[in-house]
Scaffold this active site. Structure first.
Site, PDB file in Angstrom:
ATOM      1  N   TYR A  18       0.839  -1.194   0.000  1.00 56.77           N
ATOM      2  CA  TYR A  18       0.000   0.000   0.000  1.00 56.77           C
ATOM      3  C   TYR A  18       0.881   1.255   0.000  1.00 56.77           C
ATOM      4  CZ  TYR A  18      -3.657   3.296   1.284  1.00 56.77           C
ATOM      5  OH  TYR A  18      -4.526   4.363   1.297  1.00 56.77           O
ATOM      6  N   HIS A  22       1.301   4.084  -3.113  1.00 56.63           N
ATOM      7  CA  HIS A  22       1.005   5.508  -2.899  1.00 56.63           C
ATOM      8  C   HIS A  22       2.246   6.383  -3.057  1.00 56.63           C
ATOM      9  CE1 HIS A  22      -2.954   4.211  -1.690  1.00 56.63           C
ATOM     10  NE2 HIS A  22      -3.311   5.484  -1.746  1.00 56.63           N
ATOM     11  N   TYR A  41      -4.589  16.433   1.625  1.00 55.25           N
ATOM     12  CA  TYR A  41      -5.067  15.050   1.670  1.00 55.25           C
ATOM     13  C   TYR A  41      -3.995  14.189   2.333  1.00 55.25           C
ATOM     14  CZ  TYR A  41      -7.302  10.802  -0.336  1.00 55.25           C
ATOM     15  OH  TYR A  41      -7.929   9.593  -0.534  1.00 55.25           O
ATOM     16  N   TRP A  76      -7.315   3.248 -10.930  1.00 56.03           N
ATOM     17  CA  TRP A  76      -6.657   3.224  -9.615  1.00 56.03           C
ATOM     18  C   TRP A  76      -7.397   2.279  -8.672  1.00 56.03           C
ATOM     19  CZ3 TRP A  76      -2.148   4.358  -7.607  1.00 56.03           C
ATOM     20  CH2 TRP A  76      -2.011   4.398  -6.210  1.00 56.03           C
ATOM     21  N   TRP A  77      -8.717   2.384  -8.650  1.00 56.92           N
ATOM     22  CA  TRP A  77      -9.489   1.498  -7.774  1.00 56.92           C
ATOM     23  C   TRP A  77      -9.255   0.036  -8.139  1.00 56.92           C
ATOM     24  CZ3 TRP A  77     -14.875   4.362  -7.664  1.00 56.92           C
ATOM     25  CH2 TRP A  77     -14.772   5.497  -6.847  1.00 56.92           C
TER      26      TRP A  77
END
Length: 104
Positions: A18, A22, A41, A76-77
């Site tokens: 993860y 990112h 964000y 991306w999802w």
């Protein structure tokens, strides 16, 4: 500017992947997020529960989780579905969090 927070769940054993994904966030996704009025964000990881806590400031009513109609977001999802809990459309399962305190 509206503050918005939500939580997501990371699958066990996927923590490093993860972070790696990112760290290499696609430039076109970064641009889309910024162009969508989303700023400041951040995503935090609770190691004890594998809960991801996300915070963002938004202009208007749409958060990053409302950008699902965009092709870049869809890719991306799909890319992230193997390491997170997701909905049938590959969007991450998210739970909005109610703000109960803020201090400027």
């Amino acid at each position: 500017m509206k503050r918005f927070a939500f939580k997501m769940h990371l699958k066990p054993g996927c923590e490093q992947e993860y972070e790696r994904r990112h760290a290499a966030l696609w430039p076109e996704l970064k641009k889309q997020i910024k162009d969508g009025g989303i700023a400041n964000y951040s995503i935090y990881w609770d190691r004890d529960t594998n809960i991801l806590f996300a915070y963002q400031e938004i202009e208007g009513e749409q958060s990053s989780q409302d950008m699902g109609a965009d092709e870049t977001t869809q890719r991306w999802w799909a890319y992230m579905r193997d390491i997170m809990d997701t909905n049938p459309d590959n969007s991450p399962v998210t739970t909005p969090l109610q703000e109960v305190f803020h201090l400027d």
